[in-house]
Structures are given as C-alpha cells and as structure tokens.
Write an enzyme that holds these catalytic residues in place. Structure first.
Site, mmCIF file in Angstrom:
data_model
loop_
_atom_site.group_PDB
_atom_site.id
_atom_site.type_symbol
_atom_site.label_atom_id
_atom_site.label_comp_id
_atom_site.label_asym_id
_atom_site.label_seq_id
_atom_site.Cartn_x
_atom_site.Cartn_y
_atom_site.Cartn_z
ATOM 1 N N GLY A 251 2.687 4.258 7.613
ATOM 2 C CA GLY A 251 2.310 5.651 7.353
ATOM 3 C C GLY A 251 0.947 5.735 6.680
ATOM 4 O O GLY A 251 0.193 6.683 6.893
ATOM 5 N N GLU B 15 -0.217 -5.562 6.059
ATOM 6 C CA GLU B 15 1.102 -5.584 5.401
ATOM 7 C C GLU B 15 2.042 -6.568 6.101
ATOM 8 O O GLU B 15 2.792 -7.295 5.453
ATOM 9 C CB GLU B 15 1.720 -4.181 5.420
ATOM 10 C CG GLU B 15 1.000 -3.223 4.490
ATOM 11 C CD GLU B 15 1.477 -1.792 4.586
ATOM 12 O OE1 GLU B 15 1.262 -1.046 3.627
ATOM 13 O OE2 GLU B 15 2.049 -1.407 5.618
ATOM 14 N N THR C 129 0.845 -1.191 0.000
ATOM 15 C CA THR C 129 0.000 0.000 0.000
ATOM 16 C C THR C 129 0.883 1.245 0.000
ATOM 17 O O THR C 129 1.890 1.281 0.713
ATOM 18 C CB THR C 129 -0.887 -0.012 1.260
ATOM 19 O OG1 THR C 129 -1.756 -1.145 1.180
ATOM 20 C CG2 THR C 129 -1.740 1.253 1.377
ATOM 21 N N GLY C 130 0.503 2.267 -0.778
ATOM 22 C CA GLY C 130 1.232 3.531 -0.722
ATOM 23 C C GLY C 130 1.598 4.054 -2.093
ATOM 24 O O GLY C 130 1.320 3.418 -3.116
ATOM 25 N N ASP D 183 6.309 -4.029 -1.161
ATOM 26 C CA ASP D 183 5.664 -2.964 -0.389
ATOM 27 C C ASP D 183 6.632 -1.798 -0.188
ATOM 28 O O ASP D 183 7.849 -1.959 -0.336
ATOM 29 C CB ASP D 183 5.207 -3.525 0.972
ATOM 30 C CG ASP D 183 4.016 -2.767 1.532
ATOM 31 O OD1 ASP D 183 3.739 -1.639 1.067
ATOM 32 O OD2 ASP D 183 3.349 -3.297 2.451
ATOM 33 N N GLY D 184 6.100 -0.658 0.183
ATOM 34 C CA GLY D 184 6.912 0.512 0.484
ATOM 35 C C GLY D 184 7.316 0.521 1.952
ATOM 36 O O GLY D 184 7.062 -0.435 2.693
ATOM 37 N N ALA D 185 7.953 1.608 2.365
ATOM 38 C CA ALA D 185 8.351 1.757 3.770
ATOM 39 C C ALA D 185 8.451 3.244 4.091
ATOM 40 O O ALA D 185 8.628 4.073 3.192
ATOM 41 C CB ALA D 185 9.692 1.081 4.017
ATOM 42 N N LYS E 135 13.848 7.722 2.426
ATOM 43 C CA LYS E 135 13.435 6.758 3.453
ATOM 44 C C LYS E 135 14.618 6.077 4.140
ATOM 45 O O LYS E 135 14.434 5.394 5.147
ATOM 46 C CB LYS E 135 12.557 5.661 2.815
ATOM 47 C CG LYS E 135 11.416 6.162 1.949
ATOM 48 C CD LYS E 135 10.351 6.804 2.767
ATOM 49 C CE LYS E 135 9.141 7.264 1.999
ATOM 50 N NZ LYS E 135 8.450 6.290 1.203
HETATM 51 O O1 LIG Z 1 3.459 1.304 5.226
HETATM 52 C C1 LIG Z 1 2.849 1.853 4.353
HETATM 53 C C2 LIG Z 1 1.355 1.967 4.347
HETATM 54 O O2 LIG Z 1 0.820 1.468 5.535
HETATM 55 C C3 LIG Z 1 3.556 2.424 3.185
HETATM 56 O O3 LIG Z 1 4.242 1.406 2.545
HETATM 57 C C4 LIG Z 1 4.510 3.476 3.666
HETATM 58 O O4 LIG Z 1 3.772 4.443 4.386
HETATM 59 C C5 LIG Z 1 5.240 4.139 2.503
HETATM 60 O O5 LIG Z 1 4.330 4.825 1.711
HETATM 61 P P1 LIG Z 1 4.757 5.660 0.451
HETATM 62 O O6 LIG Z 1 5.274 4.688 -0.559
HETATM 63 O O7 LIG Z 1 3.498 6.350 0.035
HETATM 64 O O8 LIG Z 1 5.814 6.648 0.875
#
Ligand SMILES: O=C(CO)[C@H](O)[C@H](O)COP(=O)(O)O
Length: 221
Positions: free
Chosen positions: A95, A102, A25-26, A80-82, A120
């Site tokens: 976030g 996740e 998600t993100g 996934d993102g972080a 990040k």
């Molecule tokens: O953990 C997350 C969502 O719960 C996202 O992976 C994290 O917030 C990073 O988001 P983005 O890629 O928009 O910077």
C-alpha cells in the site's frame, strides 16, 4: 493508545542486542521504529536495514544505525506492516509502494514479524487491490497481461503523476475482489514480463501481532 501504536510497539520485545533488524514501511511500523529509537538512545545495540527511503530517513532521525544489505549475509528479524492478513498468515503488502524491498528483506530475515491493526485481518485476501510493481517500459502491455489473470489493474497516481517507487518503477493496483489461491497468483504474476514483484507474501510471516477486542493477539507459523 491506538491499535497501530499498540502492535507496533509490541514487536520491539523481540529485538535484542546485536541483532540486524529489517525496518518496514508504513504508519504501523512507524511506532516500532520510534520505540526502537528510544531503546537505541538507552543503549540497545542494533543495526537496521530500511525497506524504503522514507524509513531510512525516519531511522536516521531516530538515531538507529543503518547498514547496507551488501554488507551483511542475513537479517535476524524483519518487522513490517501489512494491508491484509488472512488466517494462514498470508499477506497483501505494498500500500505504501515499498513491496519489492520489503519482500527482499522479509525473505532475508530469519524471523519476519508483521504488525497489523484489527482492520487488516480478513478471511480471504483480495478486497484490498493488490499492488504489483512493474517496469515503466511497456506498462500498458504489462497491464493487459496482468488483467488476464482476473483483475482490473489501475496505474497508481499521486498528485496527477504516476507514482514512482524507490526502484524507479510503476505500481499497478489490481482489484481481484477475492484471491482464491495466493501462492498460485503470486507465481503467475511474477512470470509476466515487465512485472518486477507483487505484494502477495505467501508463507513468509513467522508471527503476526494484531488486536482483537482491545487485546494484543499473536499468531505464529
Ligand atoms: O506494505 C506496506 C508499504 O509498502 C505497508 O506495510 C502497508 O501498506 C501497511 O501500511 P500501514 O501500516 O500504514 O497501514
């Protein structure tokens, strides 16, 4: 191409026909999902497992077939993102408020790939407030217990209302400033009654794809 798109699209190189893929998600993994959508239209055969309702909607728009967790035993890959990544590949996530699903999906995947733009990457986790998912019942009590671990928890609010996760819970954003031992804190938080899960992902990422001096860099565990 911006960094999020660069790393997000790079991750699809690890996806092959027949795989079951966890979809994060993100705004970074957004590019992964868009790219996977293109590949699916071109004939790639995968099944996706979304980590949030938002991602499920995006994957549906992109024509990526989805499968429910209860229909499968394991996932081949999750991407996934972080919010933060340290040099041990430990992460802060959540976030976007999807940390519980996740973590379940990252944990069920044989390979967990993290896509993160250069902002990040940090030496030490903690400057980004750690998201902690808590049940609504007794939230003030839970928040005081969490504060005893050395942070200032703030109930996440969106448009004047407490933010509610896809699981019907609240999020406390916990400002620890510096997290000395992510593994210890992850365990201590989850032992507090009322805490459902926290956004520390320790020893979880198999590969982190990021950018340094405009070049894609991959770190593996
Ligand atoms: O953990 C997350 C969502 O719960 C996202 O992976 C994290 O917030 C990073 O988001 P983005 O890629 O928009 O910077």
């Amino acid at each position: 191409m911006n960094e999020k798109q660069l790393v997000g699209e790079k991750a699809v190189e690890y996806i092959k026909d027949g795989m079951v893929v966890g979809l994060g998600t993100g705004s970074t993994v957004y590019y992964t999902i868009k790219k996977l959508g293109e590949l699916v239209k071109g004939g790639l055969k995968i099944k996706g497992v979304p980590t949030s309702e938002l991602t499920a909607a995006l994957a549906n728009e992109e024509g990526i077939p989805l499968v429910d967790l209860k229909e499968i035993e394991a996932l081949d890959v999750a991407i996934d993102g972080a919010d933060q990544v340290d040099s041990h590949l430990n992460l802060i996530k959540g976030g976007g408020g999807a940390l519980l699903r996740e973590k379940i999906i990252a944990n069920a995947a044989s390979i967990f790939i993290v896509v993160a733009d250069s902002s990040k990457v940090v030496n030490q986790l903690g400057a980004f407030p750690l998201p902690v998912e808590v049940v609504q019942f007794g939230v003030d009590m839970t928040s005081r217990k969490v504060a005893c671990l050395g942070c200032v928890p703030k109930l996440r609010v969106r448009e004047g209302q407490p933010f509610i996760t896809d699981n019907g819970n609240y999020i406390l954003d916990c400002d620890f400033k510096r997290i000395e031992s992510p593994a210890e804190l992850e365990m201590k938080l989850n032992m507090i009654p009322g805490v459902v899960e926290n956004g520390l992902f320790v020893n979880s990422a198999s590969r982190v794809i990021t950018v340094e001096n405009n070049e894609v860099i991959e770190s593996v565990k």
